[in-house]
Motif scaffolding. Structure first.
Motif, PDB file in Angstrom:
ATOM      1  N   ALA A  28       0.835  -1.207   0.000  1.00 25.10           N
ATOM      2  CA  ALA A  28       0.000   0.000   0.000  1.00 25.10           C
ATOM      3  C   ALA A  28       0.870   1.256   0.000  1.00 25.10           C
ATOM      4  CB  ALA A  28      -0.933  -0.010   1.211  1.00 25.10           C
ATOM      5  N   LEU A  29       1.967   1.230   0.752  1.00 25.09           N
ATOM      6  CA  LEU A  29       2.860   2.386   0.784  1.00 25.09           C
ATOM      7  C   LEU A  29       3.510   2.606  -0.582  1.00 25.09           C
ATOM      8  CD1 LEU A  29       4.211   4.692   2.289  1.00 25.09           C
ATOM      9  CD2 LEU A  29       5.977   3.063   3.031  1.00 25.09           C
ATOM     10  N   GLY A  30       3.893   1.536  -1.238  1.00 25.46           N
ATOM     11  CA  GLY A  30       4.454   1.671  -2.584  1.00 25.46           C
ATOM     12  C   GLY A  30       3.485   2.347  -3.539  1.00 25.46           C
ATOM     13  N   LEU A  31       2.224   1.965  -3.470  1.00 26.96           N
ATOM     14  CA  LEU A  31       1.199   2.595  -4.318  1.00 26.96           C
ATOM     15  C   LEU A  31       1.027   4.070  -3.977  1.00 26.96           C
ATOM     16  CD1 LEU A  31      -1.610  -0.130  -4.446  1.00 26.96           C
ATOM     17  CD2 LEU A  31      -0.264   0.731  -6.368  1.00 26.96           C
ATOM     18  N   ARG A  32       0.959   4.379  -2.687  1.00 23.66           N
ATOM     19  CA  ARG A  32       0.800   5.773  -2.264  1.00 23.66           C
ATOM     20  C   ARG A  32       2.001   6.614  -2.691  1.00 23.66           C
ATOM     21  NH1 ARG A  32      -0.591   6.286   3.769  1.00 23.66           N
ATOM     22  NH2 ARG A  32      -1.150   8.393   3.153  1.00 23.66           N
ATOM     23  N   MET A  33       3.195   6.040  -2.573  1.00 24.19           N
ATOM     24  CA  MET A  33       4.395   6.766  -2.995  1.00 24.19           C
ATOM     25  C   MET A  33       4.348   7.053  -4.492  1.00 24.19           C
ATOM     26  SD  MET A  33       7.379   4.804  -0.829  1.00 24.19           S
ATOM     27  CE  MET A  33       8.719   5.682  -1.673  1.00 24.19           C
ATOM     28  N   ARG A  34       3.949   6.049  -5.271  1.00 27.55           N
ATOM     29  CA  ARG A  34       3.876   6.224  -6.729  1.00 27.55           C
ATOM     30  C   ARG A  34       2.848   7.304  -7.082  1.00 27.55           C
ATOM     31  NH1 ARG A  34       2.286   1.106  -9.580  1.00 27.55           N
ATOM     32  NH2 ARG A  34       0.191   1.926  -9.420  1.00 27.55           N
ATOM     33  N   MET A  35       1.680   7.265  -6.460  1.00 29.87           N
ATOM     34  CA  MET A  35       0.636   8.246  -6.752  1.00 29.87           C
ATOM     35  C   MET A  35       1.057   9.661  -6.345  1.00 29.87           C
ATOM     36  SD  MET A  35      -2.944   6.185  -6.077  1.00 29.87           S
ATOM     37  CE  MET A  35      -2.819   6.297  -4.332  1.00 29.87           C
ATOM     38  N   ALA A  36       1.846   9.777  -5.270  1.00 37.43           N
ATOM     39  CA  ALA A  36       2.290  11.091  -4.793  1.00 37.43           C
ATOM     40  C   ALA A  36       3.548  11.578  -5.518  1.00 37.43           C
ATOM     41  CB  ALA A  36       2.553  11.029  -3.289  1.00 37.43           C
ATOM     42  N   GLY A  37       4.133  10.718  -6.333  1.00 36.27           N
ATOM     43  CA  GLY A  37       5.355  11.100  -7.043  1.00 36.27           C
ATOM     44  C   GLY A  37       6.606  10.982  -6.204  1.00 36.27           C
ATOM     45  N   PHE A  38       6.555  10.220  -5.120  1.00 38.00           N
ATOM     46  CA  PHE A  38       7.717  10.003  -4.271  1.00 38.00           C
ATOM     47  C   PHE A  38       8.499   8.796  -4.797  1.00 38.00           C
ATOM     48  CE2 PHE A  38       4.875  11.672  -0.641  1.00 38.00           C
ATOM     49  CZ  PHE A  38       5.200  12.993  -0.920  1.00 38.00           C
ATOM     50  N   LEU A  39       9.239   8.995  -5.870  1.00 35.60           N
ATOM     51  CA  LEU A  39       9.991   7.909  -6.500  1.00 35.60           C
ATOM     52  C   LEU A  39      11.475   8.083  -6.226  1.00 35.60           C
ATOM     53  CD1 LEU A  39       8.074   7.804  -9.900  1.00 35.60           C
ATOM     54  CD2 LEU A  39       7.744   6.345  -7.890  1.00 35.60           C
ATOM     55  N   PRO A  40      12.102   7.109  -5.575  1.00 38.54           N
ATOM     56  CA  PRO A  40      13.512   7.252  -5.225  1.00 38.54           C
ATOM     57  C   PRO A  40      14.443   6.986  -6.411  1.00 38.54           C
ATOM     58  CG  PRO A  40      12.703   5.134  -4.483  1.00 38.54           C
ATOM     59  CD  PRO A  40      11.519   5.875  -5.057  1.00 38.54           C
ATOM     60  N   ASP A  41      15.574   7.700  -6.398  1.00 39.34           N
ATOM     61  CA  ASP A  41      16.657   7.406  -7.342  1.00 39.34           C
ATOM     62  C   ASP A  41      17.507   6.262  -6.807  1.00 39.34           C
ATOM     63  OD1 ASP A  41      16.021   9.665  -9.008  1.00 39.34           O
ATOM     64  OD2 ASP A  41      16.952  10.929  -7.486  1.00 39.34           O
ATOM     65  N   VAL A  42      17.634   6.217  -5.494  1.00 38.33           N
ATOM     66  CA  VAL A  42      18.459   5.225  -4.802  1.00 38.33           C
ATOM     67  C   VAL A  42      17.717   4.775  -3.553  1.00 38.33           C
ATOM     68  CG1 VAL A  42      20.666   4.835  -3.611  1.00 38.33           C
ATOM     69  CG2 VAL A  42      20.580   6.369  -5.575  1.00 38.33           C
ATOM     70  N   ILE A  43      17.819   3.490  -3.239  1.00 42.50           N
ATOM     71  CA  ILE A  43      17.249   2.953  -2.008  1.00 42.50           C
ATOM     72  C   ILE A  43      18.390   2.413  -1.158  1.00 42.50           C
ATOM     73  CG2 ILE A  43      15.717   1.233  -0.971  1.00 42.50           C
ATOM     74  CD1 ILE A  43      14.117   1.265  -3.623  1.00 42.50           C
ATOM     75  N   LEU A  44      18.427   2.826   0.108  1.00 43.63           N
ATOM     76  CA  LEU A  44      19.357   2.274   1.084  1.00 43.63           C
ATOM     77  C   LEU A  44      18.524   1.392   2.002  1.00 43.63           C
ATOM     78  CD1 LEU A  44      21.286   5.542   2.069  1.00 43.63           C
ATOM     79  CD2 LEU A  44      21.751   3.965   0.177  1.00 43.63           C
TER      80      LEU A  44
END
Length: 163
Positions: A28-44
């Motif tokens: 669900a958080l992944g979907l919310r991030m995508r809809m809000a435009g919170f897309l990471p360039d890098v994941i730690l």
């Protein structure tokens, strides 16, 4: 994916995995991030099994593309300063997602957030920092130079059952 022998990228990982609820929250958080435009360039990401499973579930709904990911064993059992150092040393990117553990994640957010933070987001974060929450911080300086109170808390997302 974690290897069956309890190792991931050569680091030992804890054996406690995500519950069904945790898997659902991460998706669900992944979907919310995508809809809000919170897309990471890098994941730690911590090498702990729960963190790796959070990463897998979150990215399954966040993006259809492979996202650049670095695994950091030190995120499992460290303090807020280690988290800040990991971000400072991350590959160049405007948007970095850190998948780690509390209380360190919460400590980092409050350590880096300035008085310029979004009042609603700050109020949400101070009312409780549940598992699978997302704090979005912005900085006006390069990430290699971030420090105490140098960021602005822009948004705070909680899992559906904690809203």
């Amino acid at each position: 994916m974690p290897k069956p022998d309890g190792q991931h990228r050569g680091f030992p990982i804890s054996t406690e995995g995500l519950t069904q609820s945790g898997q659902s929250d991460a998706k669900a958080l992944g979907l919310r991030m995508r809809m809000a435009g919170f897309l990471p360039d890098v994941i730690l990401c911590s090498t702990a099994r729960r963190a790796v499973e959070t990463l897998e579930n979150l990215t399954s709904t966040l993006s259809s593309q492979q996202l650049q990911t670095q695994f950091h064993a030190e995120l499992y059992n460290s303090d807020a300063l280690d988290y800040v150092c990991a971000v400072q040393e991350a590959p160049i990117g405007d948007n970095i997602l850190v998948i780690g553990h509390n209380p360190m994640m919460e400590d980092v957010v409050f350590e880096l957030s300035s008085s310029r933070s979004n009042a609603t987001a700050l109020n949400e974060a101070t009312s409780g920092f549940p598992t699978c929450a997302l704090a979005v911080l912005s900085f006006s300086l390069p990430l290699a130079e971030i420090g105490t109170r140098s960021g602005r808390l822009e948004a705070f997302l909680k899992p559906p059952h904690d809203r």
